[in-house]
Design a protein around this motif. Structure first.
Motif, PDB file in Angstrom:
ATOM      1  N   ARG A   1       0.956  -0.751   0.308  1.00 14.85           N
ATOM      2  CA  ARG A   1       0.128   0.064  -0.310  1.00 14.85           C
ATOM      3  C   ARG A   1       0.996   0.836   0.252  1.00 14.85           C
ATOM      4  NH1 ARG A   1      -4.616  -0.799   4.524  1.00 14.85           N
ATOM      5  NH2 ARG A   1      -5.548  -3.186   3.994  1.00 14.85           N
ATOM      6  N   SER A   2       0.525   2.922  -0.513  1.00 14.09           N
ATOM      7  CA  SER A   2       1.770   3.942  -0.082  1.00 14.09           C
ATOM      8  C   SER A   2       1.851   3.916   0.829  1.00 14.09           C
ATOM      9  CB  SER A   2      -0.021   4.956  -1.113  1.00 14.09           C
ATOM     10  OG  SER A   2      -0.947   4.911   0.199  1.00 14.09           O
ATOM     11  N   VAL A   3       2.114   5.110   1.016  1.00 15.12           N
ATOM     12  CA  VAL A   3       2.549   5.380   2.615  1.00 15.12           C
ATOM     13  C   VAL A   3       1.674   5.647   3.333  1.00 15.12           C
ATOM     14  CG1 VAL A   3       4.446   7.230   3.878  1.00 15.12           C
ATOM     15  CG2 VAL A   3       4.950   6.091   1.611  1.00 15.12           C
ATOM     16  N   ALA A   4       0.671   6.787   3.191  1.00 15.93           N
ATOM     17  CA  ALA A   4      -0.030   7.481   3.655  1.00 15.93           C
ATOM     18  C   ALA A   4      -1.487   5.939   4.243  1.00 15.93           C
ATOM     19  CB  ALA A   4      -1.361   8.130   2.806  1.00 15.93           C
ATOM     20  N   SER A   5      -1.836   4.717   3.598  1.00 15.08           N
ATOM     21  CA  SER A   5      -2.754   3.998   3.398  1.00 15.08           C
ATOM     22  C   SER A   5      -1.897   2.878   4.807  1.00 15.08           C
ATOM     23  CB  SER A   5      -2.875   3.266   2.149  1.00 15.08           C
ATOM     24  OG  SER A   5      -3.897   2.219   2.911  1.00 15.08           O
ATOM     25  N   SER A   6      -0.524   3.154   4.665  1.00 11.12           N
ATOM     26  CA  SER A   6       0.556   1.922   5.590  1.00 11.12           C
ATOM     27  C   SER A   6       0.120   2.889   7.054  1.00 11.12           C
ATOM     28  CB  SER A   6       1.744   1.840   5.208  1.00 11.12           C
ATOM     29  OG  SER A   6       1.930   1.000   3.332  1.00 11.12           O
ATOM     30  N   LEU A   7       0.404   4.293   7.219  1.00 12.77           N
ATOM     31  CA  LEU A   7       0.826   5.092   8.072  1.00 12.77           C
ATOM     32  C   LEU A   7      -0.876   4.351   9.184  1.00 12.77           C
ATOM     33  CD1 LEU A   7       2.681   6.365  10.177  1.00 12.77           C
ATOM     34  CD2 LEU A   7       1.807   8.060   8.987  1.00 12.77           C
ATOM     35  N   ARG A   8      -2.048   4.780   8.568  1.00 10.93           N
ATOM     36  CA  ARG A   8      -2.878   4.857   8.893  1.00 10.93           C
ATOM     37  C   ARG A   8      -3.865   3.430   9.735  1.00 10.93           C
ATOM     38  NH1 ARG A   8      -4.776   7.784   4.492  1.00 10.93           N
ATOM     39  NH2 ARG A   8      -5.802   5.512   3.675  1.00 10.93           N
ATOM     40  N   HIS A   9      -2.885   2.101   9.043  1.00  7.70           N
ATOM     41  CA  HIS A   9      -2.947   0.493   9.253  1.00  7.70           C
ATOM     42  C   HIS A   9      -1.676   0.330  10.535  1.00  7.70           C
ATOM     43  CE1 HIS A   9      -2.112  -3.909   9.516  1.00  7.70           C
ATOM     44  NE2 HIS A   9      -3.458  -4.366   9.175  1.00  7.70           N
ATOM     45  N   ALA A  10      -1.321   0.856  10.990  1.00  9.07           N
ATOM     46  CA  ALA A  10      -0.172   0.997  11.621  1.00  9.07           C
ATOM     47  C   ALA A  10      -0.496   1.227  12.902  1.00  9.07           C
ATOM     48  CB  ALA A  10       1.206   1.055  10.936  1.00  9.07           C
ATOM     49  N   ALA A  11      -0.568   2.213  12.614  1.00 11.01           N
ATOM     50  CA  ALA A  11      -1.153   3.558  13.957  1.00 11.01           C
ATOM     51  C   ALA A  11      -2.081   3.425  14.392  1.00 11.01           C
ATOM     52  CB  ALA A  11      -1.758   5.320  13.374  1.00 11.01           C
ATOM     53  N   GLY A  12      -3.426   2.777  13.721  1.00 10.57           N
ATOM     54  CA  GLY A  12      -4.349   1.898  14.501  1.00 10.57           C
ATOM     55  C   GLY A  12      -3.501   0.670  15.366  1.00 10.57           C
ATOM     56  N   THR A  13      -3.325  -0.546  14.579  1.00 15.24           N
ATOM     57  CA  THR A  13      -2.837  -1.363  15.106  1.00 15.24           C
ATOM     58  C   THR A  13      -2.380  -1.062  16.516  1.00 15.24           C
ATOM     59  OG1 THR A  13      -2.768  -2.618  12.844  1.00 15.24           O
ATOM     60  CG2 THR A  13      -1.439  -3.572  14.347  1.00 15.24           C
ATOM     61  N   GLY A  14      -1.137  -0.159  15.862  1.00 14.93           N
ATOM     62  CA  GLY A  14      -0.325  -0.221  17.295  1.00 14.93           C
ATOM     63  C   GLY A  14      -0.622   0.689  18.129  1.00 14.93           C
ATOM     64  N   LEU A  15      -1.483   1.559  18.161  1.00 15.71           N
ATOM     65  CA  LEU A  15      -2.866   2.107  18.983  1.00 15.71           C
ATOM     66  C   LEU A  15      -3.418   1.320  19.762  1.00 15.71           C
ATOM     67  CD1 LEU A  15      -3.061   4.655  20.370  1.00 15.71           C
ATOM     68  CD2 LEU A  15      -5.043   5.572  19.180  1.00 15.71           C
ATOM     69  N   GLY A  16      -3.852   0.065  19.148  1.00 11.80           N
ATOM     70  CA  GLY A  16      -5.385  -0.481  19.677  1.00 11.80           C
ATOM     71  C   GLY A  16      -4.246  -1.514  20.915  1.00 11.80           C
ATOM     72  N   PHE A  17      -3.019  -2.052  19.997  1.00 10.88           N
ATOM     73  CA  PHE A  17      -2.611  -3.340  21.137  1.00 10.88           C
ATOM     74  C   PHE A  17      -1.744  -2.440  21.960  1.00 10.88           C
ATOM     75  CE2 PHE A  17       2.227  -4.260  22.047  1.00 10.88           C
ATOM     76  CZ  PHE A  17       1.882  -6.015  22.293  1.00 10.88           C
ATOM     77  N   ALA A  18      -1.160  -1.015  21.761  1.00  9.88           N
ATOM     78  CA  ALA A  18      -0.334  -0.889  23.871  1.00  9.88           C
ATOM     79  C   ALA A  18      -2.178  -0.197  24.306  1.00  9.88           C
ATOM     80  CB  ALA A  18       0.007   0.818  22.679  1.00  9.88           C
ATOM     81  N   LEU A  19      -3.127   0.467  23.492  1.00  5.25           N
ATOM     82  CA  LEU A  19      -3.436   0.891  24.933  1.00  5.25           C
ATOM     83  C   LEU A  19      -4.675  -0.443  25.749  1.00  5.25           C
ATOM     84  CD1 LEU A  19      -6.579   3.309  23.210  1.00  5.25           C
ATOM     85  CD2 LEU A  19      -5.011   3.346  24.875  1.00  5.25           C
ATOM     86  N   LEU A  20      -4.457  -1.857  24.559  1.00  3.32           N
ATOM     87  CA  LEU A  20      -4.570  -3.158  25.432  1.00  3.32           C
ATOM     88  C   LEU A  20      -3.970  -3.224  26.101  1.00  3.32           C
ATOM     89  CD1 LEU A  20      -6.389  -5.644  25.890  1.00  3.32           C
ATOM     90  CD2 LEU A  20      -5.125  -6.920  24.339  1.00  3.32           C
TER      91      LEU A  20
END
Length: 208
Positions: free
Chosen positions: A121-140
């Motif tokens: 994917r593009s940089v923007a799409s990849s960054l959105r996915h990584a931010a969502g995944t990482g934030l979900g993991f970090a908050l859990l």
């Protein structure tokens, strides 16, 4: 998917720990205290975002024969930089986390995000996915750390100075003693199981 939708998916619908069951080793091992959980959560989130950008930028230049080894090398290099930053600015926390910072390089969640998403994917799409995944993991991870420390030690964010240096707030003591099983490995499985049960219960209620 919009930024808001991707973050919402990472936090709940596609949460890596509660839904995809990725990264369970650090999730269970490091969540004994809130400070350790917060430190590793921040490191994992930053690494996910950095690797997403780096892999996405380089995706068109990687030959199929060396695709996976180069991505793993990129992640390992970023993990090394992260560990050096911890050594420089939070050495006590780095010693407390021990091997779990280097092990981010082998985290299935990080590798899956880089190879299955960022490499396509593009940089923007990849960054959105990584931010969502990482934030979900970090908050859990943080939620488990707070609950386990509160139940097991009767404190919340004790030893905060490990993360912030000389912090005026050294934690909140709620009780003089706690349920010691909560900070032991069986307690981690038990509390994560309760979190899974609560999520499934809420999902069924919302669908109904």
């Amino acid at each position: 998917m919009s930024t808001h939708g991707r973050l919402a998916a990472g936090l709940w619908r596609d949460n890596p720990g509660l839904v995809q069951w990725l990264g369970l080793c650090p999730l269970l091992a490091v969540s004994g205290t809130a400070v350790n959980a917060l430190g590793l959560g921040i490191a994992t989130l930053a690494l996910l975002c950095a690797s997403a950008v780096l892999v996405s930028v380089a995706r068109h230049t990687l030959a199929d024969e060396i695709h996976l080894p180069i991505i793993v090398l990129m992640i390992a290099s970023l993990v090394t930089c992260t560990e050096l930053l911890f050594m420089a600015y939070a050495p006590a926390l780095e010693r407390s986390l021990g091997v779990f910072i280097p092990l981010i390089a082998a985290n299935s969640m990080v590798i899956a995000s880089a190879t299955q998403v960022s490499a396509r994917r593009s940089v923007a799409s990849s960054l959105r996915h990584a931010a969502g995944t990482g934030l979900g993991f970090a908050l859990l991870l943080l939620a488990l750390g707070v609950v386990r420390e509160l139940l097991g030690e009767g404190t919340v964010f004790a030893n905060l100075h490990l993360l912030t240096g000389s912090a005026p707030f050294s934690g909140l003591r709620v009780a003089d003693s706690g349920w010691i099983l909560a900070v032991l490995p069986p307690g981690a499985f038990f509390i994560l199981g309760l979190a899974l049960a609560v999520k499934h219960r809420l999902d069924r209620r919302w669908r109904a």
